[in-house]
Design a protein around this motif. Sequence first.
Motif, PDB file in Angstrom:
ATOM      1  N   ASN A 205       0.798  -1.123  -0.124  1.00  0.00           N
ATOM      2  CA  ASN A 205       0.008   0.116  -0.024  1.00  0.00           C
ATOM      3  C   ASN A 205       0.957   1.222  -0.086  1.00  0.00           C
ATOM      4  O   ASN A 205       0.304   2.506   0.238  1.00  0.00           O
ATOM      5  N   THR A 206       2.087   1.094  -0.436  1.00  0.00           N
ATOM      6  CA  THR A 206       2.965   2.117  -0.349  1.00  0.00           C
ATOM      7  C   THR A 206       3.597   2.439  -1.806  1.00  0.00           C
ATOM      8  O   THR A 206       3.950   1.230  -2.390  1.00  0.00           O
ATOM      9  N   VAL A 207       3.316   3.584  -2.624  1.00  0.00           N
ATOM     10  CA  VAL A 207       4.078   3.882  -3.943  1.00  0.00           C
ATOM     11  C   VAL A 207       5.310   4.181  -3.976  1.00  0.00           C
ATOM     12  O   VAL A 207       5.689   5.365  -3.142  1.00  0.00           O
ATOM     13  N   HIS A 208       6.404   3.557  -4.612  1.00  0.00           N
ATOM     14  CA  HIS A 208       7.674   3.907  -4.617  1.00  0.00           C
ATOM     15  C   HIS A 208       7.820   4.226  -6.015  1.00  0.00           C
ATOM     16  O   HIS A 208       7.462   3.588  -7.049  1.00  0.00           O
ATOM     17  N   GLU A 209       8.486   5.479  -6.201  1.00  0.00           N
ATOM     18  CA  GLU A 209       8.835   6.109  -7.492  1.00  0.00           C
ATOM     19  C   GLU A 209      10.381   6.249  -7.657  1.00  0.00           C
ATOM     20  O   GLU A 209      10.892   6.791  -6.856  1.00  0.00           O
ATOM     21  N   PHE A 210      10.461   5.857  -9.053  1.00  0.00           N
ATOM     22  CA  PHE A 210      11.969   5.822  -9.438  1.00  0.00           C
ATOM     23  C   PHE A 210      12.203   6.621 -10.726  1.00  0.00           C
ATOM     24  O   PHE A 210      11.365   6.296 -11.596  1.00  0.00           O
ATOM     25  N   PHE A 211      13.252   7.228 -10.653  1.00  0.00           N
ATOM     26  CA  PHE A 211      13.465   8.133 -11.870  1.00  0.00           C
ATOM     27  C   PHE A 211      14.864   7.382 -12.502  1.00  0.00           C
ATOM     28  O   PHE A 211      15.628   6.974 -11.906  1.00  0.00           O
ATOM     29  N   ALA A 212      14.920   7.637 -13.788  1.00  0.00           N
ATOM     30  CA  ALA A 212      16.105   7.223 -14.482  1.00  0.00           C
ATOM     31  C   ALA A 212      17.422   7.602 -14.187  1.00  0.00           C
ATOM     32  O   ALA A 212      17.478   8.801 -14.032  1.00  0.00           O
ATOM     33  N   GLY A 213      18.170   6.797 -13.725  1.00  0.00           N
ATOM     34  CA  GLY A 213      19.398   6.944 -13.342  1.00  0.00           C
ATOM     35  C   GLY A 213      19.898   7.884 -11.970  1.00  0.00           C
ATOM     36  O   GLY A 213      21.031   7.928 -11.480  1.00  0.00           O
ATOM     37  N   ASP A 214      18.866   8.379 -11.434  1.00  0.00           N
ATOM     38  CA  ASP A 214      19.140   9.287 -10.115  1.00  0.00           C
ATOM     39  C   ASP A 214      18.866   8.323  -8.903  1.00  0.00           C
ATOM     40  O   ASP A 214      18.380   7.256  -8.791  1.00  0.00           O
ATOM     41  N   GLY A 215      19.177   9.093  -7.764  1.00  0.00           N
ATOM     42  CA  GLY A 215      19.249   8.602  -6.415  1.00  0.00           C
ATOM     43  C   GLY A 215      18.100   9.317  -5.675  1.00  0.00           C
ATOM     44  O   GLY A 215      18.286   9.177  -4.432  1.00  0.00           O
ATOM     45  N   LYS A 216      16.926   9.670  -6.050  1.00  0.00           N
ATOM     46  CA  LYS A 216      15.921  10.308  -5.173  1.00  0.00           C
ATOM     47  C   LYS A 216      15.545   9.307  -4.260  1.00  0.00           C
ATOM     48  O   LYS A 216      15.039   9.811  -3.233  1.00  0.00           O
ATOM     49  N   HIS A 217      14.965   8.205  -4.685  1.00  0.00           N
ATOM     50  CA  HIS A 217      14.493   7.048  -3.734  1.00  0.00           C
ATOM     51  C   HIS A 217      15.589   6.817  -2.572  1.00  0.00           C
ATOM     52  O   HIS A 217      16.615   6.527  -3.072  1.00  0.00           O
ATOM     53  N   PRO A 218      14.942   6.858  -1.372  1.00  0.00           N
ATOM     54  CA  PRO A 218      16.053   6.378  -0.337  1.00  0.00           C
ATOM     55  C   PRO A 218      16.441   4.774  -0.572  1.00  0.00           C
ATOM     56  O   PRO A 218      17.555   4.721  -0.004  1.00  0.00           O
ATOM     57  N   LYS A 219      15.963   4.205  -1.313  1.00  0.00           N
ATOM     58  CA  LYS A 219      16.661   2.824  -1.609  1.00  0.00           C
ATOM     59  C   LYS A 219      17.022   2.597  -2.866  1.00  0.00           C
ATOM     60  O   LYS A 219      17.233   1.648  -3.404  1.00  0.00           O
ATOM     61  N   SER A 220      17.486   3.546  -3.499  1.00  0.00           N
ATOM     62  CA  SER A 220      17.641   3.686  -5.002  1.00  0.00           C
ATOM     63  C   SER A 220      19.144   2.926  -5.074  1.00  0.00           C
ATOM     64  O   SER A 220      19.154   2.031  -6.054  1.00  0.00           O
ATOM     65  N   GLN A 221      19.825   2.894  -4.331  1.00  0.00           N
ATOM     66  CA  GLN A 221      21.058   2.146  -4.482  1.00  0.00           C
ATOM     67  C   GLN A 221      21.004   0.656  -4.035  1.00  0.00           C
ATOM     68  O   GLN A 221      21.487  -0.109  -4.895  1.00  0.00           O
ATOM     69  N   GLU A 222      20.045   0.350  -3.295  1.00  0.00           N
ATOM     70  CA  GLU A 222      19.645  -0.980  -2.968  1.00  0.00           C
ATOM     71  C   GLU A 222      18.950  -1.491  -4.423  1.00  0.00           C
ATOM     72  O   GLU A 222      19.353  -2.769  -4.747  1.00  0.00           O
ATOM     73  N   ALA A 223      18.475  -0.785  -4.969  1.00  0.00           N
ATOM     74  CA  ALA A 223      17.645  -1.351  -6.425  1.00  0.00           C
ATOM     75  C   ALA A 223      18.644  -1.353  -7.380  1.00  0.00           C
ATOM     76  O   ALA A 223      18.629  -2.134  -8.152  1.00  0.00           O
ATOM     77  N   ARG A 224      19.669  -0.120  -7.451  1.00  0.00           N
ATOM     78  CA  ARG A 224      20.606  -0.435  -8.376  1.00  0.00           C
ATOM     79  C   ARG A 224      21.509  -1.464  -8.207  1.00  0.00           C
ATOM     80  O   ARG A 224      21.834  -2.375  -9.350  1.00  0.00           O
ATOM     81  N   ARG A 225      21.787  -1.872  -7.272  1.00  0.00           N
ATOM     82  CA  ARG A 225      22.584  -3.448  -6.886  1.00  0.00           C
ATOM     83  C   ARG A 225      21.901  -4.533  -7.231  1.00  0.00           C
ATOM     84  O   ARG A 225      22.532  -5.660  -7.734  1.00  0.00           O
ATOM     85  N   MET A 226      20.444  -4.198  -7.016  1.00  0.00           N
ATOM     86  CA  MET A 226      19.582  -5.365  -7.549  1.00  0.00           C
ATOM     87  C   MET A 226      19.651  -5.726  -8.944  1.00  0.00           C
ATOM     88  O   MET A 226      19.499  -6.726  -9.724  1.00  0.00           O
ATOM     89  N   VAL A 227      19.557  -4.360  -9.585  1.00  0.00           N
ATOM     90  CA  VAL A 227      19.498  -4.314 -11.210  1.00  0.00           C
ATOM     91  C   VAL A 227      20.872  -5.189 -11.641  1.00  0.00           C
ATOM     92  O   VAL A 227      20.935  -5.883 -12.638  1.00  0.00           O
ATOM     93  N   ASP A 228      21.967  -4.646 -10.931  1.00  0.00           N
ATOM     94  CA  ASP A 228      23.274  -5.604 -11.369  1.00  0.00           C
ATOM     95  C   ASP A 228      23.081  -7.071 -11.388  1.00  0.00           C
ATOM     96  O   ASP A 228      23.522  -7.627 -12.089  1.00  0.00           O
ATOM     97  N   GLU A 229      22.498  -7.586 -10.131  1.00  0.00           N
ATOM     98  CA  GLU A 229      22.561  -8.986  -9.772  1.00  0.00           C
ATOM     99  C   GLU A 229      21.500  -9.565 -10.839  1.00  0.00           C
ATOM    100  O   GLU A 229      21.747 -10.709 -11.515  1.00  0.00           O
ATOM    101  N   VAL A 230      20.410  -8.903 -11.115  1.00  0.00           N
ATOM    102  CA  VAL A 230      19.363  -9.289 -12.307  1.00  0.00           C
ATOM    103  C   VAL A 230      20.025  -9.527 -13.572  1.00  0.00           C
ATOM    104  O   VAL A 230      19.851 -10.576 -14.024  1.00  0.00           O
ATOM    105  N   ILE A 231      20.627  -8.536 -13.861  1.00  0.00           N
ATOM    106  CA  ILE A 231      21.298  -8.524 -15.168  1.00  0.00           C
ATOM    107  C   ILE A 231      22.382  -9.636 -15.361  1.00  0.00           C
ATOM    108  O   ILE A 231      22.605 -10.193 -16.548  1.00  0.00           O
ATOM    109  N   ASP A 232      23.156  -9.617 -14.266  1.00  0.00           N
ATOM    110  CA  ASP A 232      24.030 -10.889 -14.330  1.00  0.00           C
ATOM    111  C   ASP A 232      23.349 -12.187 -14.497  1.00  0.00           C
ATOM    112  O   ASP A 232      23.840 -12.999 -15.399  1.00  0.00           O
ATOM    113  N   GLN A 233      22.063 -12.443 -13.905  1.00  0.00           N
ATOM    114  CA  GLN A 233      21.530 -13.861 -14.078  1.00  0.00           C
ATOM    115  C   GLN A 233      21.045 -13.839 -15.443  1.00  0.00           C
ATOM    116  O   GLN A 233      20.763 -14.840 -16.256  1.00  0.00           O
ATOM    117  N   LEU A 234      20.416 -12.574 -15.896  1.00  0.00           N
ATOM    118  CA  LEU A 234      19.745 -12.689 -17.299  1.00  0.00           C
ATOM    119  C   LEU A 234      21.064 -12.985 -18.389  1.00  0.00           C
ATOM    120  O   LEU A 234      20.553 -13.704 -19.272  1.00  0.00           O
TER     121      LEU A 234
END
Length: 331
Positions: A205-234
């Motif tokens: 019930n919470t909307v999380h908003e992300f912008f391309a490339g930036d770090g506005k979201h408090p968990k943006s670095q966490e999300a970026r690290r996960m993107v790296d892991e996901v792409i490695d698996q893909l």
Amino acid sequence: MDMYAKCGSLEDAIAVFQGMESREKQAWSVMIVAYASHGYGREAISLFEEMKKQGIKPDDITFLGVLYACSHSGLVSEGLQYFDDMKDHGIIPGIKHYGCVTDLLARSGQLERAYKFIDELPIKPTLILWRTLLSACGGRGDVELGKRVFERILELDDSHGGDYVIFSNLCANTGKWEEMNRVRKLMNEKGVVKVPGCSSIEIDNTVHEFFAGDGKHPKSQEARRMVDEVIDQLKLVGYVPDTSHVFHVEMDEDEKATSLRYHSEKLAIAFGLLNTDPGATLRVVKNLRICPDCHLMAKLVSMVFNRRIILRDLNRFHHLEDGVCSCGDYW
């Protein structure tokens, strides 16, 4: 039904429709539009034909839904026939119906025919019609027609950043570097800026908003690290970044791939993988059209991570499951 469809839950919309004891014209129209916006063109047409068999006369909204279904499914001859059928039902087309026909022709590669269709309309064409054709010119690499369309757009509105971006990218993709530089210079002179990509995902019930490339979201670095892991698996299943729509002559392929890596929808999907239970459906909304690389990435995530992803971009819903999208890669 309309609420469920617009929130991405087509199954719930269908359940409501099927559970109705009696259905009037509005219910049929809403369901046809729902199927169309979710990429199920054949189902929308089937429902439209069933509606007519039951003796219910379609109205302008019903025809808008079926035309939209045809344009997003590549059903050109069917769409043009339905457009002609409107006259038999005493319905005068509106600008949205004309927009669907423009989209139908443009997506199928009939760009000059689409231009002629717009130019000869009995009413004044809107910016949306020209922008629909400009986008198709970009996808087809038709820089000459694209320039004519771009000039028509500027006559009506010279302040929309997306128009400049589409045409400058088209110039770059076809090697028209001088024209590209002219457009970007014009864009700078007018102070026009590109709208940043933004994607949101609702979790608990919470909307999380992300912008391309930036770090506005408090968990943006966490999300970026996960993107790296996901792409490695893909990459283990054959993922190769689609850089065909990155038009920076100064970049090599690695730099282009890096520029794609943290698009907003990738960040939202990665954040969803981190913060939902295994197997949970991910619902993402983006303010712009999804790019080919993010679409490819989302399809592979749905297969590798066994997730259903429902992604709403500027134009439509994409239902991604087991590596396949409801749009059939036609968007």
